[in-house]
Design a protein around this motif. Structure first.
Motif, short mmCIF file in Angstrom:
data_model
loop_
_atom_site.label_atom_id
_atom_site.label_comp_id
_atom_site.label_asym_id
_atom_site.label_seq_id
_atom_site.Cartn_x
_atom_site.Cartn_y
_atom_site.Cartn_z
N ALA A 141 15.17 0.20 -8.76
CA ALA A 141 14.87 -1.17 -8.35
C ALA A 141 14.50 -1.17 -6.88
CB ALA A 141 16.08 -2.07 -8.59
N ILE A 142 13.38 -1.79 -6.56
CA ILE A 142 12.94 -1.96 -5.18
C ILE A 142 12.82 -3.45 -4.92
CG2 ILE A 142 11.17 -1.50 -3.45
CD1 ILE A 142 10.44 1.02 -5.04
N ILE A 143 13.57 -3.93 -3.93
CA ILE A 143 13.56 -5.33 -3.57
C ILE A 143 12.90 -5.44 -2.20
CG2 ILE A 143 15.02 -7.37 -3.17
CD1 ILE A 143 16.93 -4.71 -4.61
N VAL A 144 11.91 -6.30 -2.05
CA VAL A 144 11.26 -6.53 -0.76
C VAL A 144 11.73 -7.88 -0.25
CG1 VAL A 144 9.09 -6.76 0.48
CG2 VAL A 144 9.29 -5.11 -1.40
N LEU A 145 12.33 -7.87 0.95
CA LEU A 145 12.89 -9.08 1.55
C LEU A 145 12.06 -9.49 2.76
CD1 LEU A 145 16.64 -7.98 1.48
CD2 LEU A 145 15.47 -9.44 -0.17
N ARG A 181 0.78 -1.23 0.00
CA ARG A 181 0.00 0.00 0.00
C ARG A 181 0.82 1.29 0.00
NH1 ARG A 181 -2.06 -1.30 5.98
NH2 ARG A 181 -0.28 -0.50 7.10
N SER A 182 2.12 1.20 0.10
CA SER A 182 2.92 2.43 0.15
C SER A 182 2.87 3.16 -1.19
CB SER A 182 4.37 2.12 0.51
OG SER A 182 5.07 1.65 -0.60
N LYS A 183 2.94 4.48 -1.13
CA LYS A 183 2.93 5.28 -2.35
C LYS A 183 4.16 5.00 -3.21
CE LYS A 183 0.04 9.02 -0.72
NZ LYS A 183 -0.16 10.45 -0.54
N ALA A 184 5.28 4.71 -2.57
CA ALA A 184 6.50 4.43 -3.33
C ALA A 184 6.34 3.16 -4.16
CB ALA A 184 7.69 4.30 -2.39
N ILE A 185 5.80 2.12 -3.57
CA ILE A 185 5.61 0.87 -4.30
C ILE A 185 4.56 1.05 -5.39
CG2 ILE A 185 4.76 -1.51 -4.13
CD1 ILE A 185 7.57 -1.30 -3.10
N GLN A 186 3.49 1.77 -5.09
CA GLN A 186 2.47 2.02 -6.11
C GLN A 186 3.05 2.79 -7.28
OE1 GLN A 186 -0.84 3.84 -4.11
NE2 GLN A 186 -1.17 2.07 -2.78
N ARG A 187 3.85 3.80 -6.99
CA ARG A 187 4.42 4.65 -8.03
C ARG A 187 5.46 3.90 -8.87
NH1 ARG A 187 6.56 6.74 -11.55
NH2 ARG A 187 7.38 8.82 -11.84
N PHE A 188 6.24 3.03 -8.22
CA PHE A 188 7.33 2.33 -8.89
C PHE A 188 7.10 0.82 -8.96
CE2 PHE A 188 9.29 6.32 -7.63
CZ PHE A 188 10.00 6.66 -8.77
N ALA A 189 5.85 0.40 -9.07
CA ALA A 189 5.50 -1.03 -9.05
C ALA A 189 6.25 -1.82 -10.11
CB ALA A 189 3.99 -1.20 -9.21
N ARG A 190 6.43 -1.24 -11.27
CA ARG A 190 7.08 -2.00 -12.34
C ARG A 190 8.58 -2.19 -12.10
NH1 ARG A 190 6.25 3.08 -14.76
NH2 ARG A 190 8.04 3.96 -15.83
N TYR A 191 9.12 -1.51 -11.09
CA TYR A 191 10.54 -1.64 -10.78
C TYR A 191 10.79 -2.53 -9.55
CZ TYR A 191 10.93 2.13 -14.11
OH TYR A 191 10.84 2.88 -15.26
N ARG A 192 9.73 -3.18 -9.09
CA ARG A 192 9.92 -4.12 -7.99
C ARG A 192 10.64 -5.34 -8.54
NH1 ARG A 192 5.46 -5.98 -3.51
NH2 ARG A 192 6.81 -7.50 -2.53
N ARG A 193 11.76 -5.70 -7.92
CA ARG A 193 12.63 -6.75 -8.43
C ARG A 193 12.86 -7.84 -7.39
NH1 ARG A 193 11.78 -4.33 -12.71
NH2 ARG A 193 13.23 -2.93 -13.72
N PRO A 194 13.15 -9.06 -7.83
CA PRO A 194 13.50 -10.13 -6.89
C PRO A 194 14.99 -10.14 -6.53
CG PRO A 194 13.27 -11.04 -9.08
CD PRO A 194 12.94 -9.58 -9.19
#
Length: 196
Positions: free
Chosen positions: A173-177, A153-166
């Protein structure tokens, strides 16, 4: 900028995680975020950047910088490859984006990764030039209790959803661990100290 000394080893190709904050006080949750990111991303070092004063936090209740720095060093001293730094005081930097720009200019051979707990991700959009931060360095978010939904739900993840990376990729690039959770928090520790 050549006068800026690194708090630890720097060399071509090193991956260094940066965990900034007030560390008021430093606690096991900071260690947890650092260790999860270091192990999962193959970081060579993690530097804690103790902020003289977080612009989003009140000065009331903020311990003196020297005490926070000393306590962070005492806690981190038992952990290999974890270095506590006063770089933000040395740089007279109040904002993460300014710190990141100074570090990448001074140490261009290093791959820096910004680290944060998911609790910080919820208010990341309030940081100065936060979108520029996302485009400037990879960001690794370690999930913590109480903020498990932040990556959704964060605005950062919503704004950059396509840059979420594994995996660790060049920015943006945003990596969620995820991993075993640690419930320690500075606000809970301060509340406990005030109650005693």
């Amino acid at each position: 900028m050549n006068w800026l000394r690194p708090p630890g080893p720097v060399a071509k190709g090193l991956r260094i995680g940066l965990l900034g904050g007030s560390f008021n006080p430093a606690h096991e949750g900071h260690l947890y975020v650092s260790e999860v990111a270091r192990k999962r991303l193959g970081l060579d070092y993690v530097w804690w950047l103790v902020a003289p004063q977080n612009p989003l936090k009140p000065t009331a209740g903020m311990a003196e910088f020297s005490g926070r720095l000393a306590a962070a060093r005492a806690l981190a001293g038992r952990v290999p490859r974890l270095i506590v730094s006063d770089l933000e005081r040395t740089l007279a930097s109040r904002y993460t984006i300014d710190t990141l720009k100074a570090l990448t200019v001074r140490f261009p051979q290093v791959c820096f990764v910004w680290l944060m707990g998911s609790d910080n991700l919820e208010q990341f959009h309030r940081w100065r030039r936060w979108e520029e931060i996302v485009r400037f360095v990879p960001i690794a978010v370690v999930e913590r209790n109480g903020s498990l939904l932040a990556p959704l739900r964060s605005k950062a993840i919503q704004r950059f959803a396509r840059y979420r990376r594994p995996t660790l990729d060049p920015p943006p690039a945003i990596i969620v661990l995820d991993g075993r959770r640690n419930e320690a928090s500075a606000s809970a520790l301060r509340a406990g100290l005030g109650a005693s």
